[in-house]
Design an enzyme around this catalytic site. Structure first.
Site, mmCIF file in Angstrom:
data_model
loop_
_atom_site.group_PDB
_atom_site.id
_atom_site.type_symbol
_atom_site.label_atom_id
_atom_site.label_comp_id
_atom_site.label_asym_id
_atom_site.label_seq_id
_atom_site.Cartn_x
_atom_site.Cartn_y
_atom_site.Cartn_z
ATOM 1 N N CYS A 1 0.846 -1.204 0.000
ATOM 2 C CA CYS A 1 0.000 0.000 0.000
ATOM 3 C C CYS A 1 0.882 1.255 0.000
ATOM 4 C CB CYS A 1 -0.907 -0.053 1.231
ATOM 5 S SG CYS A 1 -1.685 1.505 1.672
ATOM 6 N N CYS B 1 0.269 3.770 2.802
ATOM 7 C CA CYS B 1 0.736 3.160 4.061
ATOM 8 C C CYS B 1 2.242 3.373 4.211
ATOM 9 C CB CYS B 1 0.437 1.664 4.090
ATOM 10 S SG CYS B 1 -1.309 1.237 3.978
#
Length: 109
Positions: free
Chosen positions: A31, A34
């Site tokens: 991600c 992230c």
């Protein structure tokens, strides 16, 4: 993972959030947002709340049960607990200032 951030798993999650204020980042290695949030937590948020609140990360690929338990549909998702009770949820990339402000508000409550 740095010394500022706790690695949370199914084995230590409940015990970690049981007392005090804990900010939990649910993330995955694939991600992009992230990956951008990690250094913010490590370098800005965790040092700012050190000694008053814990900051931890849950890799949802390794601890999917935690994500399911809290109905996480997108990542990064930030959960803030006080004494084991979920008080705030934030979805998406957040600024360090916003996260610190959220933790400070819960610490003051």
């Amino acid at each position: 993972m740095s010394q500022n951030l706790l690695t949370l798993t199914a084995e230590n999650f409940d015990a970690t959030i049981a007392e005090g204020v804990t900010l939990v980042d649910l993330w995955a290695p694939w991600c992009g947002p992230c990956q951008m949030l990690g250094p913010i937590l490590d370098n800005q948020v965790a040092p700012a709340v050190a000694g008053r609140a814990k900051v931890g990360k849950v890799n949802i690929d390794e601890s999917r049960d935690i994500a399911v338990k809290f109905g996480v549909k997108s990542i990064p998702t930030i959960l803030i607990f006080k004494d084991g009770q979920l008080l705030q949820t934030m979805v998406g990339l957040q600024s360090g200032d916003a996260l610190i402000k959220a933790v400070e508000a819960i610490l003051a409550s």
